[in-house]
Design an enzyme around this catalytic site. Structure first.
Site, PDB file in Angstrom:
ATOM      1  N   CYS A  68       0.824  -1.211   0.000  1.00  0.00           N
ATOM      2  CA  CYS A  68       0.000   0.000   0.000  1.00  0.00           C
ATOM      3  C   CYS A  68       0.859   1.263   0.000  1.00  0.00           C
ATOM      4  O   CYS A  68       0.368   2.348  -0.327  1.00  0.00           O
ATOM      5  CB  CYS A  68      -0.937  -0.002   1.202  1.00  0.00           C
ATOM      6  SG  CYS A  68      -0.084  -0.197   2.782  1.00  0.00           S
ATOM      7  N   SER A  88      10.188   3.049   5.741  1.00  0.00           N
ATOM      8  CA  SER A  88       8.749   3.010   5.980  1.00  0.00           C
ATOM      9  C   SER A  88       8.274   4.309   6.633  1.00  0.00           C
ATOM     10  O   SER A  88       9.078   5.103   7.146  1.00  0.00           O
ATOM     11  CB  SER A  88       8.395   1.826   6.879  1.00  0.00           C
ATOM     12  OG  SER A  88       8.828   0.612   6.299  1.00  0.00           O
ATOM     13  N   GLN A 120       5.705  -5.112   9.123  1.00  0.00           N
ATOM     14  CA  GLN A 120       4.982  -5.680   7.989  1.00  0.00           C
ATOM     15  C   GLN A 120       5.852  -5.805   6.745  1.00  0.00           C
ATOM     16  O   GLN A 120       5.729  -6.758   5.987  1.00  0.00           O
ATOM     17  CB  GLN A 120       3.764  -4.804   7.663  1.00  0.00           C
ATOM     18  CG  GLN A 120       2.549  -5.094   8.527  1.00  0.00           C
ATOM     19  CD  GLN A 120       1.339  -4.315   8.043  1.00  0.00           C
ATOM     20  OE1 GLN A 120       1.268  -3.106   8.200  1.00  0.00           O
ATOM     21  NE2 GLN A 120       0.403  -5.007   7.454  1.00  0.00           N
TER      22      GLN A 120
END
Length: 435
Positions: free
Chosen positions: A232, A291, A298
């Site tokens: 995503c 991130s 994740q």
């Protein structure tokens, strides 16, 4: 096995020799002792004693003859076995060699069969998940279900503007991998740091379609290996190509054909990495340094998925396999040897903690929460909220089945489900809204 067999026969032969020599020696001793006893017998002993000594002597002579015969037979058998064993082993080796060279050569793996271009009678080593699911559905419903195999699109002609465009930094900083192995490791992608969500949604590739994307990428003439990491927050393509410029052009050509986004619209958001920079980038991604929430866990699982899915695809070769193996190892070491994974290590957990700090009482008791969507991020958010005693939630989604599955996973919470047409009413009645 041959050496073990010869060693066994040698042990038998030694054992037989030791037994036979001992038996003969004992027999000789048993013969000489009565003679000595007879010679040392005084003349004044009675005739009866002499008679008994003669009987014992005859008995011992008979026993020594039998022992000698048994030893001779055992020695003969051992000699015969030692003579025949090399002959039998030689014939067995010749038979095995003949069978080995006469056996038809067949590829051991699916990608080897595909590269050989010939059919193989061996059983495929992969699992066709759509076929398995279709079979289970057919068993439950009693109906035959037809599944369409994913199709691989052929490369489209390049856009003339893409053909004229030249990537930046055609000469890599530091070591040039092309000088060593005649191959370049290339990374082309977009990330959440600089790309709007509309572009990322169009470029996204579902995990089930990663093998198809790898096959489509390797159909291009300048791409030897390929891997896709689509989440995503990012969409990245890793390739191995002998020519950096044409390799980048082929990747962008595939991205535009896959997403429908033109090259002019996509170019401002692309980032390019080559050789050492590409290796450093995947290591940082796996460690969680690239991130939104530094150290989130994740992404490591997603990098593992790239290697797992790629290992079943023909276009995921030795270079990318080694690269992602090292990335997984680096991600594990960073999380075990540093404190990067402490605290909130995902966007959902950070959002839940931040919202709790903004509450007047810093507690979720009596707070009405609305969650827009029922995807993976919503599932993680619900999990974190439930762990913080937030039990009154309303999930708004476009369809009911996915939202109902999410509500069933958390029976301890009071989760209501509404469709998207009720979103404004749900937002108006909620104290906290997560989008």
């Amino acid at each position: 096995m041959t050496l073990l067999g010869m060693a066994g026969w040698a042990a038998v032969y030694v054992a037989v020799q030791s037994i036979s020599s001992t038996s003969l020696f004992n027999a000789q001793q048993s013969v000489t002792r009565p003679v000595a006893a007879i010679q040392s017998t005084p003349r004044y002993q009675t005739t009866l004693r002499s008679f008994r000594n003669e009987e014992e002597l005859n008995k011992l002579n008979t026993m020594s003859v039998q022992t000698t015969a048994r030893s001779a037979v055992a020695a003969a058998v051992g000699e015969a076995m030692l003579t025949l064993s090399p002959i039998v082993l030689a014939f067995a080796g010749m038979w095995a060699a003949i069978q080995r060279f006469n056996r038809p050569q067949t590829p051991q793996f699916a990608f080897a069969a595909a590269s050989a271009g010939s059919a193989t009678t061996e059983k495929p080593w992969g699992i066709d998940i759509p076929t398995v699911l279709a079979a289970e559905t057919a068993v439950k419903t009693g109906e035959a279900v037809a599944t369409a195999a994913p199709t691989t699109r052929s490369p489209k002609p390049r856009d003339p503007k893409l053909e004229e465009w030249a990537p930046e930094k055609t000469k890599p900083d530091g070591k040039d991998y092309g000088e060593v192995s005649k191959q370049h490791i290339i990374t082309v992608g977009v990330s959440v740091h600089s790309t709007p969500v509309e572009i990322r949604e169009k470029l996204a590739v579902p995990k089930d379609n990663w093998p198809v994307a790898i096959n489509e990428l390797t159909e291009h003439p300048h791409i030897q290996e390929a891997a896709v990491l689509s989440t995503c927050n990012r969409m990245e393509v890793y390739t191995v190509a002998p020519d950096y410029v044409n390799g980048v052009r082929d990747v962008i050509n595939w991205m535009t054909a896959h997403s429908g986004v033109s090259f002019e619209e996509l170019r401002p958001y692309l980032f390019l990495k080559q050789d050492g920079e590409a290796v450093d980038h995947i290591l940082q991604v796996s460690a969680g340094l690239d991130s939104l929430i530094v150290g989130e866990g994740q992404i490591l699982a997603q990098v593992k998925s790239v290697h797992q899915v790629g290992s079943e695809a023909k276009g995921f070769g030795q270079y990318l396999s080694a690269l992602f193996n090292q990335a997984i190892t680096a991600g594990k070491r960073v999380r075990s040897e540093t404190n990067i994974a402490t605290g909130a290590v995902s966007v959902s957990s950070a959002a839940a903690e931040l919202a709790q700090l903004k509450l007047p009482t810093n507690k979720w008791a009596g707070v009405r929460v609305a969650i827009i969507g029922a995807g993976k991020m919503s599932k993680l958010l619900v999990k974190h909220l439930v762990s913080k005693d937030c039990l009154n939630m309303t999930i708004v989604n476009r369809s009911l089945p996915r939202a109902q599955e999410l509500a069933e996973e958390f029976p301890e919470a009071n989760i209501k489900i509404e469709l998207s047409d009720k979103m404004l009413d749900v937002v108006a009645d909620s104290d906290v809204v997560f989008v």
